[in-house]
Every structure is written in C-alpha cells, then in structure tokens.
Scaffold this active site. Structure first.
Site, PDB file in Angstrom:
ATOM      1  N   ARG A  61      10.879 -12.103  -9.922  1.00 43.92           N
ATOM      2  CA  ARG A  61      10.286 -12.122  -8.590  1.00 43.92           C
ATOM      3  C   ARG A  61       9.690 -13.518  -8.407  1.00 43.92           C
ATOM      4  O   ARG A  61       8.812 -13.912  -9.159  1.00 43.92           O
ATOM      5  CB  ARG A  61       9.171 -11.081  -8.554  1.00 43.92           C
ATOM      6  CG  ARG A  61       8.982 -10.381  -7.225  1.00 43.92           C
ATOM      7  CD  ARG A  61       8.250  -9.089  -7.456  1.00 43.92           C
ATOM      8  NE  ARG A  61       6.846  -9.288  -7.759  1.00 43.92           N
ATOM      9  CZ  ARG A  61       5.851  -9.116  -6.878  1.00 43.92           C
ATOM     10  NH1 ARG A  61       6.116  -8.757  -5.651  1.00 43.92           N
ATOM     11  NH2 ARG A  61       4.597  -9.276  -7.235  1.00 43.92           N
ATOM     12  N   ASP A 117      -1.089 -14.217  -0.490  1.00 43.08           N
ATOM     13  CA  ASP A 117      -1.619 -14.733  -1.755  1.00 43.08           C
ATOM     14  C   ASP A 117      -1.715 -16.258  -1.715  1.00 43.08           C
ATOM     15  O   ASP A 117      -2.755 -16.847  -2.005  1.00 43.08           O
ATOM     16  CB  ASP A 117      -0.744 -14.289  -2.935  1.00 43.08           C
ATOM     17  CG  ASP A 117      -0.798 -12.781  -3.150  1.00 43.08           C
ATOM     18  OD1 ASP A 117      -1.660 -12.123  -2.540  1.00 43.08           O
ATOM     19  OD2 ASP A 117       0.028 -12.256  -3.920  1.00 43.08           O
ATOM     20  N   ASP A 146      -2.217  -3.419  -0.594  1.00 40.72           N
ATOM     21  CA  ASP A 146      -0.810  -3.017  -0.521  1.00 40.72           C
ATOM     22  C   ASP A 146      -0.624  -1.516  -0.628  1.00 40.72           C
ATOM     23  O   ASP A 146       0.422  -0.986  -0.271  1.00 40.72           O
ATOM     24  CB  ASP A 146      -0.043  -3.649  -1.700  1.00 40.72           C
ATOM     25  CG  ASP A 146       0.245  -5.111  -1.470  1.00 40.72           C
ATOM     26  OD1 ASP A 146       0.492  -5.482  -0.314  1.00 40.72           O
ATOM     27  OD2 ASP A 146       0.224  -5.879  -2.454  1.00 40.72           O
ATOM     28  N   LYS A 163      -6.244  -0.322 -11.050  1.00 39.76           N
ATOM     29  CA  LYS A 163      -5.822  -1.119  -9.893  1.00 39.76           C
ATOM     30  C   LYS A 163      -6.513  -0.669  -8.599  1.00 39.76           C
ATOM     31  O   LYS A 163      -7.714  -0.503  -8.552  1.00 39.76           O
ATOM     32  CB  LYS A 163      -4.288  -1.109  -9.791  1.00 39.76           C
ATOM     33  CG  LYS A 163      -3.690  -1.933 -10.930  1.00 39.76           C
ATOM     34  CD  LYS A 163      -2.209  -2.156 -10.842  1.00 39.76           C
ATOM     35  CE  LYS A 163      -1.750  -2.915  -9.672  1.00 39.76           C
ATOM     36  NZ  LYS A 163      -1.166  -4.221  -9.973  1.00 39.76           N
ATOM     37  N   HIS A 174     -10.513  -9.508  -7.036  1.00 36.25           N
ATOM     38  CA  HIS A 174     -10.359 -10.357  -5.861  1.00 36.25           C
ATOM     39  C   HIS A 174     -11.393 -10.064  -4.752  1.00 36.25           C
ATOM     40  O   HIS A 174     -11.959 -10.998  -4.170  1.00 36.25           O
ATOM     41  CB  HIS A 174      -8.904 -10.158  -5.406  1.00 36.25           C
ATOM     42  CG  HIS A 174      -8.418 -10.972  -4.282  1.00 36.25           C
ATOM     43  ND1 HIS A 174      -7.093 -11.252  -4.106  1.00 36.25           N
ATOM     44  CD2 HIS A 174      -9.037 -11.531  -3.241  1.00 36.25           C
ATOM     45  CE1 HIS A 174      -6.935 -11.962  -3.021  1.00 36.25           C
ATOM     46  NE2 HIS A 174      -8.092 -12.143  -2.474  1.00 36.25           N
ATOM     47  N   GLN A 213      -6.826  -9.695 -12.610  1.00 37.44           N
ATOM     48  CA  GLN A 213      -6.618  -8.990 -11.348  1.00 37.44           C
ATOM     49  C   GLN A 213      -7.543  -7.779 -11.234  1.00 37.44           C
ATOM     50  O   GLN A 213      -8.132  -7.538 -10.207  1.00 37.44           O
ATOM     51  CB  GLN A 213      -5.161  -8.538 -11.229  1.00 37.44           C
ATOM     52  CG  GLN A 213      -4.835  -7.969  -9.866  1.00 37.44           C
ATOM     53  CD  GLN A 213      -3.612  -7.069  -9.906  1.00 37.44           C
ATOM     54  OE1 GLN A 213      -3.541  -6.104 -10.676  1.00 37.44           O
ATOM     55  NE2 GLN A 213      -2.625  -7.401  -9.104  1.00 37.44           N
TER      56      GLN A 213
HETATM   57  C1  GLC Z   1      -2.033  -7.800  -5.596  1.00 42.02           C
HETATM   58  C2  GLC Z   1      -1.211  -8.553  -4.562  1.00 42.02           C
HETATM   59  C3  GLC Z   1      -2.057  -8.924  -3.369  1.00 42.02           C
HETATM   60  C4  GLC Z   1      -2.798  -7.743  -2.825  1.00 42.02           C
HETATM   61  C5  GLC Z   1      -3.585  -7.031  -3.924  1.00 42.02           C
HETATM   62  C6  GLC Z   1      -4.235  -5.747  -3.447  1.00 42.02           C
HETATM   63  O1  GLC Z   1      -2.946  -8.661  -6.176  1.00 42.02           O
HETATM   64  O2  GLC Z   1      -0.650  -9.725  -5.113  1.00 42.02           O
HETATM   65  O3  GLC Z   1      -1.246  -9.472  -2.365  1.00 42.02           O
HETATM   66  O4  GLC Z   1      -3.659  -8.178  -1.811  1.00 42.02           O
HETATM   67  O5  GLC Z   1      -2.725  -6.718  -4.990  1.00 42.02           O
HETATM   68  O6  GLC Z   1      -3.308  -4.760  -3.110  1.00 42.02           O
END
Ligand code: GLC
Length: 799
Positions: free
Chosen positions: A343, A350, A492, A634, A642, A688
C-alpha cells in the site's frame, strides 16, 4: 524495567539490552533512498517507492523477529567461533557479550564487545548519494594477535514487492547476480534501471551472491555455512535468491583497529558501482558524508529549541517528536515494519496533517507534498482519499516504467479519481490549515497564486483550491446544517454514510477561520465577508444541534440516531467531539469547560486519553466497523494517540496548563522508559494506539513512527504549551504551562531572524502574559517580524 536510555547530548537513543520483545526501529536516509532498520539491524531498503523499487528483502511479521537484515559477522579464525556486531542474528548470550544499538537522527550504530574484540557498525545514507554506507571498525583490545574473518550479509529483493512476495515464477527467474572487480551486482536482465550493487573498500577474499549457498541447507542467518567454514563459495547465478556477502580476512595486533567500508547502492556496476566504490573507499569521504548528515539535522533542530523544567518534553520536542514528524512527511505512512510496501502513496488526510507540523523545518518537502496533494484535489472540492501522487507527476519526475513479462495495467489519472461514494468528509479540510501555515511560516503570499491542475479536470490557483474545499463542506450538510459524514471522517471506523459528523463541522469552522486570516492578508474583502458568514452559520448549527448536556455528541447515524450521547449504553462520549468543539472556537466558554471536564472524568487513564467510552461490545453496523473491533483496541476505546494532542490544545485554549500537562505527560513515551515492559514499543516514538482499559494488555503500545500523533504533539507542545505561534503580523507568545514552572526559554528561527525568548512565571500562573520586551522595548501582544539576520532578545513575564 528498561532496555535503554536517552542520550540527549548526542541526540541518540541507546539500547543496551537487546532482547526487546518488539522491533525498535529507525529510519536511515533523508532524500530518495531509505532503510527502515531495527535495533537488531533487521530491516529493508527501498529507493523512492516501497512498492516499486525495493533493494533488500524483509519477511514482515515473521519469526524470529526482523529478518533478514544488514548484518556483519565476525569470525575468530583461530577458534572458529563467530558472532554478529548487532546482537541478532547470531544472538550470543548478552551477559558475556556486550551489545549496544544507538539510534540517532538518520543513522544507527551497532556496537559489540566480545572476547577482547570491540566492533562497531555505523549505518547511514549520505545526503548526496543513493548508497547505504556501513562504516565498520574492529579493534583488538586484548594482548594477543587475532586472526579474524569479516562477512557481510543482506538479501536482495525483486524490485516490485508484490511480485517478490507473490509471484515467484517471475521474481525468481528475472533476477540474477554477478561479481566483478569487488562489486556484487544484482540485476534484472530486462530492466537495467532496477540494478543494485554491493561493494567495499577492499579486495574481498571471497564472496557469495547466492543466498542459499551462503546460508546453507536447513540453516538460517544465525549460522550461515559460509561463516561457519570461514569462507564463501564465490557463488553467483542467473535466477534464484540473491545476497550480498563480501568476506575479508584481517589480522589485528594487540590494540590495533581496522576499518572496513561497505556500500549498498542503487544502479548498475558501470553506472554507479565503480564511482561510488571509489568515492567511499576514502574514509575521509565517509567522514564528511556523515558530518553533512549531522549538520543537516543540526540545522533542522536549531529552528526550534526549548529548555524547560520538563526533561522529557525537552528531549522529545528538541529531537524525537520533530524527527518522527519529519519522517512522516519525508517517507509518508507506508514504509515501516507494519506496512512494508504493498500500500503506497499519500493518504489525503494523513499527509495533509503531517505537513502542518514541519513547515518550519522542511519548507521544501512540505511545499512539494502540498503540491502533490493539490494535484490529487478534484474540481468538485474533495481530495482523493488514498492516491499515488506519481500518477500526477510530470513525466520527468516519474520512475521509469516497469516492463514486466506479465500484464499489469498502467494506472492513469482517470482510474484513480474516485466519485462521491469514496469521499471522506474531512480529507481536504486539513489542507486548508497546512497551506495557510506554510505561507505564514515562509512568508510567501505568492504561493496562493500558483496554478495547479485539479485531479479530474481544469486547474485553479492554490487560493481557488482552498475556496473549493470550504465550499464543498458548506454544500454537503444535512437539513440541520451539520456536515454530512460521507464515507467516513477522521475516524475510518464510523459508518457515517448518510449520517452526519460533529467533528467535521467543527473542523470546517476551524479551517474557515484560518482561511479568513489569509483572505484578510490578501485583501480579499468579499471573501472575508462571505466566509465569515458561513463560519457564523456553522457555529450556530453546531451549538444548536450537538450539545448533549454535559458534552458534545459525535454525530448522527444514517437513521438519525445520535452517536456519543449520554442516552446510549456504549460509546457515550467521544474525545474528538469535545477537543474539536474547543479547538475550533465553536464551544462557548461554559460548554468548553464542561465538555473538557467530562473528557478528564470519563476518558483519562494513566497512559493517555481513550478515544471513546465505554467500549462497544455488540456489532452495530449503523454505528460502524468500530463496533466490531475488540474492546480497548484501535478505534474501539483504545488510547488512540493522534487525538490526544487535540485535547492538550483544547486545555491550552482554556488556559488550564496543569491539565494540559497532565494529558501530555500521561501518553509521553519518554515517561515510560523505565516501565517499558508494559508499553513494549520504543520510548522515543509515539505509537498509533495504546491498548485501552478494557483490554487485558492495557498500556501496550502498537504501530510506532508513522502516525499523526508525532506531528500533532509537536504542534501542541510548541504552539500551545510553550505558546509560540507565527502569524501574518508577528510572533505570538501565549504559553499555557504548569503552574510550578518558574521559567523556560525557546530559541526560534523564523523568516531568517532568531528570537531568543525567555519566559518568566513569577506568580506561578498557568496562562497570561503581563509584559513582553523585544530587544529592551515593550511590545503589546505580538512580536513584530524582525529583520533577516538579526538575533533578538525577547523577555516575557507571565502573570
Ligand atoms: C489511521 C489512519 C487515519 C485515521 C485513523 C483513525 O491512523 O491512517 O487516516 O484518521 O486511523 O481512524
């Protein structure tokens, strides 16, 4: 427990216990050639594209960890015993052998001491050339003369990673190796531009180009037959699996040191091999190449340096978080041990976000990324969610076409321009801020006039692109004025198709405000009026539709059901709906305080803020895929890193420096250095996500490096905690700090001038500036832009 420590003086992280349970990686290369390398020298190299131009091979997610790699073996020719300079692959008992890995800025250094032999392998990629250098030093610390053999090993990869992994009938018979004049060449007989080579600064005693000949049957990199025997077989072949092993016998008198240089390069022997071998056979040239690289980072890190009472913040902001943010911009998000090549391209949201944080340290690359993103922007106003920017590159920038004996369709712009069904409602909005921040930082207003084609048809100035982005969000709203979710927003995993998103409405307000500042600066008064009106409308809709009593809801499903409300059993409160209500200036002060208090009450943990609470336990496709993710992982109530800095920014906007620092500190990897058995991942990089409270491994961090958290934490700390923000009119200094900070200082370079800023906090406040002196003169609230070349003393007193 800990596996290493921060060496701030040298800007290195030192791993002195190598049996880390996961790979602690680093990135070599700052231009076109890149190696992702672990603390065990495992990893892979690619040129420009992880997908199309692989140099070395990597077996992702394999056991043992991180194989293969770029290894140096040392063999004692008198006893036959051998080891590697990095702990793996041979893996001697590290209670008898001492191993150290130093990850620095774009270099890694492996050191080993065993049986009186001290060895070092420094790896880096010079700024000027597409070659990975291994500067190897071997020293005899004992009293006896030693006879040693040195062997290298790396495994070449077919240039196209998917073919390398999936189509052996092609990859194994289209590549060959040969040896001549001390240079191993890995070639594709039909595709000369994909050649790689491996060379050294000496005449080898033997070599192997054939992987299985070097390793031997039923063996691994742990115990290659060639090393065991003390000699390679001088193998090369057309077809098969290929490696780079050069062997040299050396004799070291007591106290003597020898230095060997190895070069892994891109290009053929004729075209590049001979000249690179000649150039870097001189240790002087290697020395200067390394010095250049050091200077490159010295220059970058000098743009913003802080000294605060918080050592972790100093170390992370002055070095590691900037490094992480730069890495995301330079290599995008798909070159790691998590994603190894299939990918590729740019994720619209991003990369747009990554760009924002380093416009001051990397004006060229960020501008280039912005242009790539604008080429992937459609005339309808939306961005292409994930696209290969190479498709829109002018011919001269493209990698040569790949001729393959099988038909792989050539991508064309028309194939990758997707329709509304794949539009994410947030994607292009991020770019508004990135572009305006780039212009503010670099002072080049003409950038707004640059004409850039749209991905689908026509062209427009950068300024026009921006208005299209804002108009798109204004157009795609529900009856209540809240932005439609479309395929997804930042999250997402929320199914917003047909539903609405609070976060994007907040973002829209945020982007509008940033744009209006630029329109004012450009004297576009009609647009200032037009977009102010839109902003007011957005704010009103948000305040009327999204307040839940104690916090803001996250949105509505297609059926109109609220997401993130106290009325639900699960997913009652979402972090982003609160932080963005505040960050975007939508929330009234009263609501802002309430909703951020709710964040602290319901989402805080000692490892950071959860993305939502409580976790979903029942699949519900109206809400989205998030409900199918395991609890605490996640997007389903993990500590998704983030969004954490957005909460820090929100607290800074509210003036609560103690709370902002509490949020900053909880997730700061640096703080977990000595309890790393919980986190597992490297303490110098944000990950992440971190497993949430509902997971049995609460606190375990996963997916380091390539996450928006690096850039956003950099922004949160520099612009909001330390509070130093460039604007069109001057430098704002508006810190929001813990009340026990007595003072801090920052050196900031901006548009050619240096601002030497000292901030004092005699009254122990969290926010508020009483006075500012610039070169001894009082200024009101803003430091005027100073002349290029000047060094300016700025004294700030909070209170
Ligand atoms: C991953 C994706 C990002 C998205 C995040 C939350 O980090 O790369 O684009 O905002 O997940 O779903």
């Amino acid at each position: 427990m800990r596996y290493g420590y921060f060496d701030d003086k040298n800007r290195e992280y030192v791993i002195d216990r190598p049996d880390v349970p996961v790979s602690w990686t680093n990135y070599l290369g700052v231009k076109d050639l890149c190696t992702v390398i672990s603390h065990n020298a495992g990893g892979y190299t690619f040129y420009k594209s992880t997908e199309h131009h692989r140099v070395t091979r990597f077996r992702q997610n394999g056991i043992p960890l991180d194989r293969p790699g770029h290894y140096v073996y040392i063999r004692d020719d008198d006893t036959g015993e051998f080891w590697s300079i990095s702990w793996q692959p041979v893996g001697k008992n590290f209670r008898r052998a001492k191993y150290t890995c130093r990850h620095g800025l774009s270099y890694s250094k492996f050191q080993c001491e065993y049986r009186d032999i001290e060895a070092e392998q420094l790896m880096f990629i010079p700024i000027e050339d597409d070659v990975e250098l291994w500067d190897v030093k071997i020293k005899n610390k004992g009293r006896k003369k030693r006879n040693l053999s040195v062997f290298t090993y790396l495994e070449f990869s077919f240039h196209h990673v998917e073919i390398d992994n999936q189509n052996l009938q092609m990859s194994l018979y289209a590549s060959g190796s040969n040896y001549k004049d001390g240079i191993i060449e890995y070639d594709f007989f039909y595709e000369p531009w994909t050649y790689h080579f491996f060379a050294s600064n000496f005449k080898p005693d033997s070599y192997d180009c054939v992987r299985d000949t070097f390793i031997g049957d039923y063996r691994t990199e742990n115990n290659p037959i060639a090393v065991e025997k003390g000699e390679c077989s001088n193998s090369s072949e057309l077809g098969g699996n290929h490696c780079g092993s050069l062997h040299k016998k050396i004799t070291l008198k007591a106290g003597e040191e020898k230095r060997l240089i190895f070069m892994l390069g891109v290009g053929s022997r004729e075209e590049k091999g001979y000249s690179i071998k000649k150039k870097y056979s001189s240790v002087r040239n290697v020395y200067y190449a390394f010095k250049d690289l050091k200077n490159y980072w010295k220059e970058k890190t000098s743009v913003f340096q802080c000294k605060t009472p918080h050592e972790g913040l100093n170390s992370m902001i002055n070095t590691w978080t900037l490094y992480q943010a730069e890495t995301c911009v330079v290599w995008s998000r798909f070159a790691s041990f998590i994603e190894t090549g299939g990918r590729v391209g740019l994720g619209y949201r991003d990369t747009s976000q990554d760009v924002m944080s380093v416009v001051h340290t990397n004006p060229e690359k960020t501008k280039y990324r912005i242009i790539q993103l604008l080429r992937g922007h459609t005339s309808k106003g939306y961005g292409l969610h994930l696209f290969d920017p190479a498709v829109f590159e002018p011919e001269e920038n493209k990698l040569p076409g790949v001729k393959l004996p099988t038909v792989v369709p050539t991508p064309s712009p028309a194939d990758i321009v997707h329709g509304m069904e794949d539009v994410c409602s947030d994607d292009a909005l991020w770019l508004v801020a990135s572009i305006c921040e780039w212009v503010v930082e670099n002072g080049d207003l003409t950038f707004f006039d640059t004409v850039i084609p749209y991905a689908d048809k026509g062209e427009g100035t950068v300024y026009e692109h921006l208005t299209k982005i804002l108009d798109f969000s204004a157009k795609y709203v529900g009856d209540d004025g809240i932005c439609q979710g479309l395929r997804a927003d930042w999250n997402d995993c929320l199914n917003l198709g047909g539903g609405e998103t609070a976060m994007v409405s907040f973002m829209h307000h945020w982007a509008l405000q940033i744009f209006i500042e630029s329109a004012k600066e450009l004297g576009r008064n009609e647009d200032v009026e037009k977009y102010t009106e839109i902003a007011n409308k957005v704010k009103k809709a948000c305040e009327e539709q999204l307040w839940d009593g104690e916090w803001y809801i996250r949105g509505f499903t297609k059926k109109g059901i609220k997401i993130g409300t106290n009325e639900s059993e699960e997913g009652k409160i979402f972090l982003n709906a609160q932080s963005w209500a505040v960050y975007s200036d939508v929330a009234s002060n009263e609501r802002a305080i309430k909703c951020m208090d709710a964040v602290d009450k319901y989402l805080f943990s000692k490892y950071g803020l959860h993305l939502l609470w409580p976790a979903y336990s029942q699949p519900d496709d109206d809400i989205g895929y998030v409900t199918r993710v395991y609890k605490g992982i996640k997007e389903n109530a993990a500590i998704f890193s983030h969004p954490n800095p957005w909460a820090v920014i929100a607290e800074c906007k509210l003036g609560r420096g103690n709370r902002a620092m509490k949020f900053y500190d909880a997730i700061l990897p640096y703080n977990q250095n000595d309890i790393i058995e919980i986190r597992q991942a490297e303490p110098y990089s944000y990950c992440q996500f971190i497993m949430g409270k509902d997971h049995s491994a609460h606190g375990r961090a996963r997916h380091p490096w390539l996450t928006g958290s690096g850039g956003w934490f950099y922004t949160a700390a520099t612009k909001y905690i330390l509070g130093i923000r460039p604007t069109y009119k001057g430098l704002v200094i508006d810190p929001c700090i813990p009340s026990d900070w007595k003072s801090f200082s920052v050196k900031r370079k901006w548009r050619g001038a240096v601002y030497d800023i000292k901030v004092k906090n005699p009254d122990g406040v969290e926010k508020g500036v009483k006075s500012i002196l610039v070169n001894g003169n009082t200024v009101k609230d803003l430091i005027p832009i100073q002349k290029t070349g000047t060094i300016n003393k700025v004294e700030v007193v909070m209170g």
